[in-house]
Each structure stands twice: as C-alpha cells, then as structure tokens.
Design an enzyme around this catalytic site. Structure first.
Site, short mmCIF file in Angstrom:
data_model
loop_
_atom_site.label_atom_id
_atom_site.label_comp_id
_atom_site.label_asym_id
_atom_site.label_seq_id
_atom_site.Cartn_x
_atom_site.Cartn_y
_atom_site.Cartn_z
N ARG A 69 0.85 -1.19 0.00
CA ARG A 69 0.00 0.00 0.00
C ARG A 69 0.88 1.23 0.00
NH1 ARG A 69 -4.73 0.56 4.30
NH2 ARG A 69 -2.97 0.77 5.70
N THR A 81 -1.29 7.50 -0.58
CA THR A 81 -2.58 7.38 -1.28
C THR A 81 -3.41 6.20 -0.76
OG1 THR A 81 -1.67 5.87 -2.93
CG2 THR A 81 -1.50 8.24 -3.39
N ASP A 122 0.15 -3.42 12.39
CA ASP A 122 0.64 -3.77 11.06
C ASP A 122 0.96 -5.26 11.00
OD1 ASP A 122 2.54 -4.24 8.85
OD2 ASP A 122 2.38 -2.08 8.56
N ASP A 130 4.57 -6.19 9.64
CA ASP A 130 5.63 -5.85 10.60
C ASP A 130 5.61 -6.79 11.80
OD1 ASP A 130 6.71 -3.83 9.12
OD2 ASP A 130 5.69 -2.20 10.20
#
Ligand code: PRP
Ligand code: URA
Length: 208
Positions: free
Chosen positions: A103, A107, A199, A202
């Site tokens: 991603r 944006t 995340d 991560d």
C-alpha cells in the site's frame, strides 16, 4: 450477491484476541496466524467439491472422497505469507502463486511489484490469503489480476476486515465470498483497522 462469512468459532475468537494483544511477540504472532489459518481454511473450504472413490480398509472396501479440482493458494506479499503454511498443511497438493502488492502510505492505493502467474490458469479454485482487508484495495487488485488471468472460482480468506473494506470489496467483486475472523469498527486516518492488530506484516516479520 457477495457472501461475507465471519467466524464465530470459539477457538478462532480465542486465538484472535491473543493475536491482537500488543505484547504478543513476533514468534507467537506467527504461530497464531498459522493456527487461525487452519481453522479458517476449514470454514472457507466447506463447499469445495469432492469425487467419490473406493478405498480398501484392512477389513473391506469403503466409500471415500477426494477433493475435486486443483486449488491455488494466492498469498498477497508480504503479510499473506503467514497464512500459507496452515492452509497448505491441510491441502498439501495445492499450488501457491504469490502476488506482491504494497500500500502506498500516502494514497493507500496498492502498488503491484510481483506477479509470476503463468499465461493460463492452472487451478480451478483460487484462495486469496491476506490477514488484513482495510480499504480493500489490495484484495480488489489481486482478484482483478486473478480474473484477468482467467480464474473462474475465487475466495478471499483473511483475519480482520474493516467495514469500509468489506463494502468496497463486495461491490467490486460480488461473486467472491469473504471468510474472516472479525469485522472491526472502522479505519483510522492512516488506513489502519481499529481496533485491529496494528501492522500485520511488521508484526509477523519483526520489522516494526
Ligand atoms: C497490508 C495487508 C494488506 C493491505 C491491506 O499490506 O497485508 O495487503 O495492507 O490494506 P488495504 O485493504 O487498504 O489494501 P502492506 O501494504 O502493509 O504490505 P506488507 O504486507 O508487505 O506489510
Ligand atoms: N494493513 C495492516 O497490516 N494493518 C491494518 O490495520 C491495515 C492495513
């Protein structure tokens, strides 16, 4: 009409809570992702077709069944990788086709960086794997790729979805059923699912 299946299985909900906890370390996080993948795969594959055949037991012949058709697991890199092992253990003959998307942080749109699909589809059913369905952009783009490839039966399996992602995905691909462990409250201004788990990439790969 899109079908959205949110697991209510007690084991799924128990493990999902452990996965969300901020003090769950990377090793345990990976273990939980794998265990959840096995449990959700059970639900996501409940309507796969089977062929009957006869097996010989030590006593006599018995009617059995085998999966009909070839299955492709399609993890979205990176975070989808963690879901592969558990599902693959249940379906060891499945093919695994990786799609690389990240991603764009500004944006929130998916950027494709890896796709080595052969020219023609090699499987009958594609199971797209990604723990997070946030805006839905990555999952939508992956299903777009698979449909252009010629895949005609596609399912999406993840862990946590945002209502925004569910809406976008089911509008874009009403023919693709979604299997998740939870639909959370909302997306925050950075496109993270709230409460979510942070995340997923991560936390699996220790890169936070
Ligand atoms: C995460 C996640 C999904 C995507 C979901 O990947 O694994 O692929 O974000 O967001 P979306 O629904 O808004 O598209 P990320 O881009 O962080 O990459 P990574 O898996 O490599 O960490
Ligand atoms: N990707 C993640 O890993 N987590 C989110 O909450 C949203 C996208």
């Amino acid at each position: 009409m899109a079908q959205v299946h949110v697991s209510t299985h007690p084991l799924v909900q128990h493990k999902l809570a452990l996965l969300r906890k901020k003090d769950t370390d990377s090793k345990r996080f990976r273990e939980l992702v794998k265990e959840l993948a096995i449990l959700l795969a059970y639900e996501a594959t409940a309507d796969l077709e089977v062929d009957p055949y006869v097996v010989e037991t030590p006593l006599e012949a018995a009617k059995g069944f085998r999966l009909k058709g070839d299955i492709g697991l399609v993890p979205i890199l990176r975070a989808g990788l963690g879901l592969v092992d558990g599902v693959w253990e249940m379906m060891p003959s499945a093919e695994v086709w990786h799609i690389g998307l990240f991603r764009d942080e500004r944006t929130l749109r998916p950027v494709e960086y890896y796709n080595k699909l052969p020219v023609h589809p090699t499987v009958d059913v594609c199971l797209v794997l990604d723990p997070m369905l946030a805006t839905g952009g990555s999952a939508i783009a992956t299903v777009d790729i698979l449909k252009r490839w010629g895949a005609n039966r596609i399912k999406f399996m993840g862990l946590i979805a945002a209502p925004e992602g569910i809406k976008a995905f089911t509008e874009a691909h009403p023919d693709v059923p979604v299997y998740v462990a939870a639909v959370d409250d909302h997306l925050n201004e950075r496109g993270y699912i709230v409460p979510g788990l942070g995340d997923a990439g991560d936390r699996q790969f220790g890169t936070a």
